[in-house]
Design a protein around this motif. Structure first.
Motif, PDB file in Angstrom:
ATOM      1  N   ILE A  16      36.900  41.076  35.370  1.00 30.92           N
ATOM      2  CA  ILE A  16      37.238  40.210  36.494  1.00 30.92           C
ATOM      3  C   ILE A  16      38.185  40.982  37.406  1.00 30.92           C
ATOM      4  N   SER A  17      38.386  40.478  38.600  1.00 33.83           N
ATOM      5  CA  SER A  17      39.240  41.175  39.558  1.00 33.83           C
ATOM      6  C   SER A  17      40.698  41.203  39.100  1.00 33.83           C
ATOM      7  N   GLN A  18      41.417  42.184  39.596  1.00 41.95           N
ATOM      8  CA  GLN A  18      42.845  42.264  39.313  1.00 41.95           C
ATOM      9  C   GLN A  18      43.573  41.042  39.871  1.00 41.95           C
ATOM     10  N   LYS A  19      43.113  40.560  41.017  1.00 36.62           N
ATOM     11  CA  LYS A  19      43.714  39.358  41.603  1.00 36.62           C
ATOM     12  C   LYS A  19      43.562  38.183  40.652  1.00 36.62           C
ATOM     13  N   LEU A  20      42.363  37.987  40.096  1.00 36.58           N
ATOM     14  CA  LEU A  20      42.160  36.866  39.182  1.00 36.58           C
ATOM     15  C   LEU A  20      43.007  37.047  37.923  1.00 36.58           C
ATOM     16  N   LYS A  21      43.163  38.267  37.457  1.00 31.97           N
ATOM     17  CA  LYS A  21      44.029  38.514  36.298  1.00 31.97           C
ATOM     18  C   LYS A  21      45.466  38.085  36.607  1.00 31.97           C
ATOM     19  N   ALA A  22      45.949  38.408  37.812  1.00 33.46           N
ATOM     20  CA  ALA A  22      47.303  38.009  38.199  1.00 33.46           C
ATOM     21  C   ALA A  22      47.416  36.482  38.283  1.00 33.46           C
ATOM     22  N   LEU A  23      46.370  35.835  38.779  1.00 34.02           N
ATOM     23  CA  LEU A  23      46.385  34.369  38.858  1.00 34.02           C
ATOM     24  C   LEU A  23      46.319  33.742  37.467  1.00 34.02           C
TER      25      LEU A  23
END
Length: 190
Positions: free
Chosen positions: A93-100
């Motif tokens: 998954i995207s790094q953004k989704l990981k941060a979320l």
């Protein structure tokens, strides 16, 4: 066995919502806005957030149904849903989704666990303020939904096929339209 007399044949939250249609309407509308409505986060991403929080809360029904909805939005990729639940940091998954998801996991433990650094990190990866807001609200709402489902001792089948079929329907119709098969018309209407 449910703790109160919930309608038979409606597992998980569906039985609880059918028991009290007046509360079903706003709860379904909230799920509709957070998970199905227009948003810069794809529905599959938002469903993964709901699934992950439900997994952390050990709510079998919610993690199963929202995992199935997520998979339906993600071209049937049930393995991705399982990888996110097991270790989202190593999922595709995207790094953004990981941060979320990190923010969501902190909300699940308690809102004060979220730090400014967590939010800034998500922003550096492209998360908008609306996406951060909605992640926090999805996580908080799913803590409520999970406790609602488990607190009433709702029926939570183990049949993955049932969740898969219902998940496809919800992914297509959404939460308000999808509730019309078990709620009175006035509770299911917009």
């Amino acid at each position: 066995m449910p703790h109160i007399a919930l309608p038979e044949g409606l597992p998980g939250i569906r039985g609880a919502l059918a028991f009290r249609p007046a509360t079903a309407k706003p709860l379904n509308e909230l799920a509709e806005v957070l998970l199905f409505g227009p948003n810069s986060l794809a529905p599959g991403e938002r469903e993964l957030i709901a699934t992950y929080v439900s997994h952390l809360n050990d709510c079998h029904f919610c993690q199963s149904i929202h995992g199935a909805v997520a998979a339906a939005h993600l071209d049937g990729d049930e393995d991705l849903v399982k990888r996110v639940k097991a270790d989202f940091q190593h999922a595709a998954i995207s790094q953004k989704l990981k941060a979320l998801l990190l923010i969501a996991s902190k909300v699940q433990r308690g809102g004060k666990h979220v730090t400014r650094a967590d939010v800034e990190h998500a922003r550096t990866l492209g998360a908008t303020d609306t996406e951060i807001h909605d992640t926090v609200l999805i996580a908080a709402a799913f803590c409520m939904y999970n406790r609602y489902v488990d607190g009433l001792g709702t029926t939570q089948p183990l049949d993955e096929a049932m969740y898969r079929e219902r998940g496809k329907m919800v992914a297509q119709k959404g939460y308000v339209e999808g509730s019309k098969d078990y709620l009175p018309a006035e509770a299911a209407a917009h």
